[in-house]
Structure formats: structure tokens, C-alpha cells
Design a protein around this motif. Structure first.
Motif, PDB file in Angstrom:
ATOM      1  N   ALA A 183       0.843  -1.429   0.066  1.00  0.00           N
ATOM      2  CA  ALA A 183      -0.114   0.112   0.144  1.00  0.00           C
ATOM      3  C   ALA A 183       1.036   1.201   0.053  1.00  0.00           C
ATOM      4  O   ALA A 183       0.568   2.231  -0.633  1.00  0.00           O
ATOM      5  N   TYR A 184       1.853   1.135   0.864  1.00  0.00           N
ATOM      6  CA  TYR A 184       2.745   2.253   0.733  1.00  0.00           C
ATOM      7  C   TYR A 184       3.488   2.626  -0.481  1.00  0.00           C
ATOM      8  O   TYR A 184       3.505   3.937  -1.006  1.00  0.00           O
ATOM      9  N   ARG A 185       3.826   1.616  -1.245  1.00  0.00           N
ATOM     10  CA  ARG A 185       4.474   1.693  -2.549  1.00  0.00           C
ATOM     11  C   ARG A 185       3.399   2.390  -3.572  1.00  0.00           C
ATOM     12  O   ARG A 185       3.640   2.877  -4.390  1.00  0.00           O
ATOM     13  N   GLN A 186       2.336   1.770  -3.313  1.00  0.00           N
ATOM     14  CA  GLN A 186       1.142   2.260  -4.430  1.00  0.00           C
ATOM     15  C   GLN A 186       0.920   3.564  -4.237  1.00  0.00           C
ATOM     16  O   GLN A 186       0.760   4.490  -5.287  1.00  0.00           O
ATOM     17  N   TRP A 187       0.974   4.075  -2.996  1.00  0.00           N
ATOM     18  CA  TRP A 187       0.748   5.641  -2.685  1.00  0.00           C
ATOM     19  C   TRP A 187       1.801   6.451  -3.744  1.00  0.00           C
ATOM     20  O   TRP A 187       1.186   7.384  -4.190  1.00  0.00           O
ATOM     21  N   ASP A 188       2.953   5.874  -3.488  1.00  0.00           N
ATOM     22  CA  ASP A 188       3.888   6.556  -4.349  1.00  0.00           C
ATOM     23  C   ASP A 188       3.787   6.663  -5.862  1.00  0.00           C
ATOM     24  O   ASP A 188       4.478   7.484  -6.538  1.00  0.00           O
ATOM     25  N   THR A 189       3.044   5.906  -6.297  1.00  0.00           N
ATOM     26  CA  THR A 189       2.670   5.993  -7.871  1.00  0.00           C
ATOM     27  C   THR A 189       1.924   6.787  -8.275  1.00  0.00           C
ATOM     28  O   THR A 189       1.822   7.260  -9.282  1.00  0.00           O
ATOM     29  N   PHE A 190       0.796   7.507  -7.283  1.00  0.00           N
ATOM     30  CA  PHE A 190      -0.079   8.509  -7.468  1.00  0.00           C
ATOM     31  C   PHE A 190      -1.034   7.940  -8.328  1.00  0.00           C
ATOM     32  O   PHE A 190      -1.809   8.503  -9.348  1.00  0.00           O
ATOM     33  N   GLU A 191      -1.286   6.455  -8.447  1.00  0.00           N
ATOM     34  CA  GLU A 191      -2.367   5.845  -9.192  1.00  0.00           C
ATOM     35  C   GLU A 191      -3.289   5.042  -8.273  1.00  0.00           C
ATOM     36  O   GLU A 191      -2.585   4.371  -7.332  1.00  0.00           O
ATOM     37  N   PRO A 192      -4.490   4.810  -8.464  1.00  0.00           N
ATOM     38  CA  PRO A 192      -5.323   4.118  -7.682  1.00  0.00           C
ATOM     39  C   PRO A 192      -5.026   2.548  -8.252  1.00  0.00           C
ATOM     40  O   PRO A 192      -4.543   2.252  -9.345  1.00  0.00           O
ATOM     41  N   VAL A 193      -5.091   1.662  -7.227  1.00  0.00           N
ATOM     42  CA  VAL A 193      -5.199   0.229  -7.751  1.00  0.00           C
ATOM     43  C   VAL A 193      -6.535  -0.030  -8.587  1.00  0.00           C
ATOM     44  O   VAL A 193      -7.463   0.657  -8.670  1.00  0.00           O
ATOM     45  N   SER A 194      -6.255  -1.261  -9.530  1.00  0.00           N
ATOM     46  CA  SER A 194      -7.371  -1.343 -10.197  1.00  0.00           C
ATOM     47  C   SER A 194      -8.662  -1.950  -9.591  1.00  0.00           C
ATOM     48  O   SER A 194      -8.748  -2.228  -8.332  1.00  0.00           O
ATOM     49  N   GLU A 210      -9.924  10.166  10.919  1.00  0.00           N
ATOM     50  CA  GLU A 210     -11.194  11.058  10.432  1.00  0.00           C
ATOM     51  C   GLU A 210     -10.990  12.430  10.345  1.00  0.00           C
ATOM     52  O   GLU A 210     -11.371  12.808   9.214  1.00  0.00           O
ATOM     53  N   ASN A 211     -10.473  13.022  11.302  1.00  0.00           N
ATOM     54  CA  ASN A 211     -10.244  14.409  11.287  1.00  0.00           C
ATOM     55  C   ASN A 211      -8.878  14.760  10.117  1.00  0.00           C
ATOM     56  O   ASN A 211      -9.240  15.747   9.443  1.00  0.00           O
ATOM     57  N   ASP A 212      -8.175  13.894  10.007  1.00  0.00           N
ATOM     58  CA  ASP A 212      -7.038  14.134   8.836  1.00  0.00           C
ATOM     59  C   ASP A 212      -7.477  13.831   7.436  1.00  0.00           C
ATOM     60  O   ASP A 212      -6.943  14.548   6.484  1.00  0.00           O
ATOM     61  N   TYR A 213      -8.489  12.770   7.083  1.00  0.00           N
ATOM     62  CA  TYR A 213      -8.682  12.479   5.623  1.00  0.00           C
ATOM     63  C   TYR A 213      -9.949  11.954   5.247  1.00  0.00           C
ATOM     64  O   TYR A 213     -10.373  11.641   4.357  1.00  0.00           O
ATOM     65  N   ALA A 214     -10.797  12.300   6.423  1.00  0.00           N
ATOM     66  CA  ALA A 214     -12.250  11.951   6.037  1.00  0.00           C
ATOM     67  C   ALA A 214     -12.846  12.666   4.658  1.00  0.00           C
ATOM     68  O   ALA A 214     -13.441  12.312   3.803  1.00  0.00           O
ATOM     69  N   ASP A 215     -12.477  13.928   4.569  1.00  0.00           N
ATOM     70  CA  ASP A 215     -12.584  14.627   3.244  1.00  0.00           C
ATOM     71  C   ASP A 215     -12.185  14.411   1.876  1.00  0.00           C
ATOM     72  O   ASP A 215     -12.814  14.738   1.059  1.00  0.00           O
ATOM     73  N   ILE A 216     -11.054  13.641   2.106  1.00  0.00           N
ATOM     74  CA  ILE A 216     -10.273  13.475   0.723  1.00  0.00           C
ATOM     75  C   ILE A 216     -10.086  12.048   0.450  1.00  0.00           C
ATOM     76  O   ILE A 216      -9.430  11.406  -0.433  1.00  0.00           O
ATOM     77  N   ILE A 217     -10.652  10.922   1.424  1.00  0.00           N
ATOM     78  CA  ILE A 217     -10.341   9.408   1.379  1.00  0.00           C
ATOM     79  C   ILE A 217     -10.836   8.933  -0.082  1.00  0.00           C
ATOM     80  O   ILE A 217     -10.124   7.843  -0.676  1.00  0.00           O
ATOM     81  N   GLY A 218     -11.805   9.507  -0.706  1.00  0.00           N
ATOM     82  CA  GLY A 218     -11.900   8.866  -2.024  1.00  0.00           C
ATOM     83  C   GLY A 218     -11.277   9.698  -3.107  1.00  0.00           C
ATOM     84  O   GLY A 218     -11.111   9.076  -4.324  1.00  0.00           O
ATOM     85  N   ASP A 219     -10.630  10.634  -2.842  1.00  0.00           N
ATOM     86  CA  ASP A 219      -9.651  11.385  -4.000  1.00  0.00           C
ATOM     87  C   ASP A 219      -8.680  11.947  -3.206  1.00  0.00           C
ATOM     88  O   ASP A 219      -8.347  13.320  -3.090  1.00  0.00           O
ATOM     89  N   PRO A 220      -7.757  11.128  -2.829  1.00  0.00           N
ATOM     90  CA  PRO A 220      -6.360  11.638  -1.909  1.00  0.00           C
ATOM     91  C   PRO A 220      -5.601  12.534  -2.643  1.00  0.00           C
ATOM     92  O   PRO A 220      -4.887  13.286  -1.994  1.00  0.00           O
ATOM     93  N   PHE A 221      -5.159  12.376  -3.922  1.00  0.00           N
ATOM     94  CA  PHE A 221      -4.554  13.151  -4.592  1.00  0.00           C
ATOM     95  C   PHE A 221      -4.941  14.836  -4.899  1.00  0.00           C
ATOM     96  O   PHE A 221      -4.115  15.309  -5.434  1.00  0.00           O
ATOM     97  N   SER A 222      -6.247  15.047  -4.726  1.00  0.00           N
ATOM     98  CA  SER A 222      -6.664  16.369  -5.008  1.00  0.00           C
ATOM     99  C   SER A 222      -6.195  17.157  -3.831  1.00  0.00           C
ATOM    100  O   SER A 222      -6.340  18.547  -4.091  1.00  0.00           O
ATOM    101  N   ALA A 223      -5.602  16.728  -2.783  1.00  0.00           N
ATOM    102  CA  ALA A 223      -4.966  17.690  -1.870  1.00  0.00           C
ATOM    103  C   ALA A 223      -3.253  18.041  -2.399  1.00  0.00           C
ATOM    104  O   ALA A 223      -2.873  18.962  -1.586  1.00  0.00           O
TER     105      ALA A 223
END
Length: 130
Positions: free
Chosen positions: A43-54, A116-129
Motif C-alpha cells: 500500500a505504501y508503495r502504491q501511494w507513491d505511484t499516484f495511481e489507484p489500484v485496479s 477521520e479528522n485528517d482525511y475523511a474529506d479526501i479519502i475518495g480522492d486523496p491526490f486532490s490535496a
């Protein structure tokens, strides 16, 4: 742990193969901290790709993590929340948040509230931030 030493820089396509390998190795075994830590490495390495999983991997991960939840185990929930954040697993996150009032372990409840405070509003689109 199988994935602990994998390269820090992998392409999303390479990671997809590693997620498949994860499910081959751990899919029918107990969902314990060792398996979850291995999944965190991916998961950590996936984050670094800036791409979602399939979509298929997303579905499998959601099912896997839902069955791995132990809402009163700090160790398990800490790793699961990190995986969720790195992979943007919105459904699992929303479920955990919906259950926070039922969590008896105060440390885990605080962990969930912090997430919840840190990323509830961006969990569906984390790269928007970014």
C-alpha cells in the motif's frame, strides 16, 4: 514478511502483480498482523505511484480488510488505517468511522477519530490535496 524488502520504486503495473501474489499467499490464511504489515508495504508503495489500484484489486482489498477488522485491537487497526489511507479504501474507512462509538478501546477510538479528522474529506480522492 514477503514484501518487506521490495523496491521502494515500483510501477503500478508491477505492484498489481504483487497484490495478486499477496492474495495468493494470504487470501485463505488468518488475517493477522504479519499479513497486514505485508499489505501495508504494498500500500505504501502504491501511494507513491499516484495511481489507484485496479477495480478488481480494490474490491479484493476491501473484502480482505473488512474481514480483518478487529475494532478493539490497536495494533491491527493502526496498520489497517494506514493501508486504507494509502489505498483510498473509502468503504472500509466509512465503515470504521460508523463503528467508532462501538469501539471500547479508547486508544483505538482516538486513532479512528484522528484518521477521520485528517482525511475523511479526501479519502475518495486523496491526490486532490496535492
Amino acid at each position: 514478511m514477503i514484501f518487506e524488502g521490495i523496491s521502494e520504486t515500483l510501477e503500478a503495473s508491477e505492484l498489481e502483480l504483487n497484490f495478486k501474489k499477496f492474495f495468493e499467499v494470504y487470501g485463505d490464511k488468518p488475517k493477522n498482523i504479519t499479513a497486514l504489515k505485508d499489505l501495508y508495504e504494498l500500500a505504501y508503495r502504491q501511494w507513491d505511484t499516484f495511481e489507484p489500484v485496479s477495480d478488481d484489486t480494490y474490491k479484493k482489498l476491501t473484502e480482505y480488510l473488512m474481514s480483518a477488522l478487529k475494532l478493539n485491537s490497536y495494533e491491527i487497526m493502526d496498520v489497517i488505517l494506514s493501508i486504507i489511507e494509502n489505498l483510498s479504501l473509502k468503504e472500509v474507512f466509512q465503515y470504521i468511522v460508523s463503528e467508532k462509538d462501538n469501539i471500547r478501546n479508547i486508544s483505538v477510538r482516538e486513532l479512528v477519530e484522528e484518521a477521520e479528522n485528517d482525511y475523511a474529506d479526501i479519502i475518495g480522492d486523496p491526490f486532490s490535496a496535492l
